[in-house]
Design a protein around this motif. Sequence first.
Motif, short mmCIF file in Angstrom:
data_model
loop_
_atom_site.label_atom_id
_atom_site.label_comp_id
_atom_site.label_asym_id
_atom_site.label_seq_id
_atom_site.Cartn_x
_atom_site.Cartn_y
_atom_site.Cartn_z
N CYS A 104 -6.84 5.52 -5.07
CA CYS A 104 -7.94 5.48 -4.10
C CYS A 104 -7.43 5.82 -2.71
O CYS A 104 -6.24 5.74 -2.41
CB CYS A 104 -8.59 4.09 -4.10
N LYS A 105 -8.36 6.17 -1.83
CA LYS A 105 -8.02 6.44 -0.44
C LYS A 105 -7.91 5.12 0.32
O LYS A 105 -8.71 4.22 0.14
CB LYS A 105 -9.08 7.33 0.21
N SER A 106 -6.94 5.04 1.18
CA SER A 106 -6.71 3.81 1.92
C SER A 106 -7.62 3.72 3.15
O SER A 106 -8.14 4.73 3.64
CB SER A 106 -5.25 3.73 2.36
N LEU A 107 -7.80 2.48 3.63
CA LEU A 107 -8.59 2.23 4.83
C LEU A 107 -7.75 1.42 5.81
O LEU A 107 -6.86 0.66 5.41
CB LEU A 107 -9.88 1.48 4.50
N ALA A 108 -8.08 1.54 7.08
CA ALA A 108 -7.31 0.86 8.12
C ALA A 108 -7.86 -0.51 8.46
O ALA A 108 -7.17 -1.31 9.10
CB ALA A 108 -7.25 1.72 9.38
#
Length: 398
Positions: A224-228
Motif C-alpha cells: 500500500c501507499k504510505s501516509l504522513a
Amino acid sequence: MATRSRSEVLILALSAQVCPTEPTCYTQAVKHGEWRKAMDEELNPLLQNETWCLVPSQSAISSGWVVKQLDVHNAFLNGKLSETVYMKQPPGYIDKQFPNHVCLLKRSLYGLKQAPRAWFNRLHAFLMSAGFKASKTYVSLFYYSQDSSFIYILVYVDDILVMGNDQNLISILLAELSSKFNIRDLGEPGFFHGVETVECDDGILFSQQRYMTDILKHAGMTDCKSLATLISVSKSTVFNADLYDDATQYMSLVGTLQYLTVTRPDLSFAVNQLCQHMHAPTVSHWEQLKRVLRYVKGTITYGLRIRKSVSRDLHAFSDSDWAGCPEDRKSTSGYAIFLGSNIISWVCKKQRIVARSSTKPEYKALAYVCAEKLIITLLETELQMEIYRLILFRLRTN
C-alpha cells in the motif's frame, strides 16, 4: 506453550513428508513410525518429571550492567499442584499391569487451567528462598540487592529477563536456576515477544518492525501507499454509517495495533479511537483503520529509543479535550512521563463521564498522571533509585 508450538511444527513437517493428511486421533497417528516418535518425545519429559502416578480409578471420583534472556523448557511441567486432579491414561501408553487405573497428577500439564499459577508459584518460592523480593508494584518483577550489587528479574510465563550490575552474582543465580529448572541462556535479548532490541550509537532502539510487517501482510496491505498523518485533518470527511461486513477482521487488526503501541506512543490516540468501535465497526471506521495501517507502512522503521541520560528528573505532561467525541461528547485524556530524556509511560483513553465544564477533564487528566507517577515512585523506591524532582506540565492548546 513452548512445547505445543514445537510439537505443532514437528507434526506439520511429518505430515507433509509421511501422511497425506494430518492425523486427528491416536489410532491414525500410531500407524506411522514418525508420528509415534513424535508422541514419545512429548511423553518422555512428562515421565522424567514424574508428572503423575497411577492410582485405582475409583479413587478419582472426588551501568556495565548485564542483561540476559532466559527460556524455561517445559515451564508448566515444573508447577506443583495443590489440588487433586485426575486424568485418563494417554491412549497407546496405558500401563499393562494397571490398565484400569487413572493418573493422579502431582505436577501441572499444559492445557490445565491451574498450570500457569502453579508454575509461577514454584518460581516465586524459589526466588524468595534465594533472597529475592517480589515487587508490590508489578507482580512479575523480582529484585535482589546486596551492598552495591543489584539484580532484577522480569518474568513473562516461560521467558525471563535478568539484569544486574554484578556478573558473579548473575552467574551464581543462573547456576541455581539451572539446577532446579531446565533453563536455556539465550544471551543478550535480541528478540523478545515481538520486540527487537537494536543497538545504537547513543543507546538502544526497541523496534517492532517484524511485527508491523506481519500486520500489513495480515491486512493485505504490504504494497500500500504510505501516509504522513494518522488522522485526516480535513473537516469535510463524509461519515459512512453502514456496518462493515467483516467485523472479525476489524477486531483482529485493531487488537494487533494495540500491542504495537508498546513501542509506538504516536499511535496511542488513533488506536484508542479505533478500539471504541469494536462492537459495531462501520465502513468509515474501516477506512480510518486502513489509514492508520498506511501510516504504519511509512513509519515502519520507527521505534522507542532509550538513551543514557544524566538527568533523573521526572517530567510528566498531561492534556485533554473537552467533549471531543462527536458521538457521546465525552472527553479524551492523555499523558506522557519522561525519566530524564526517555519516555517511560504513556496513555490515551476516553473519560467515563460527560463533563459539563472544560475544567473537569483537565483535573481528571492530572489525576490520571499523578496516579501513574505514584506507581512509578513506588517502583523506583523498590529498585533503590533516586528521583531528584518531579516536574508536571499541563498542555494547553487554543
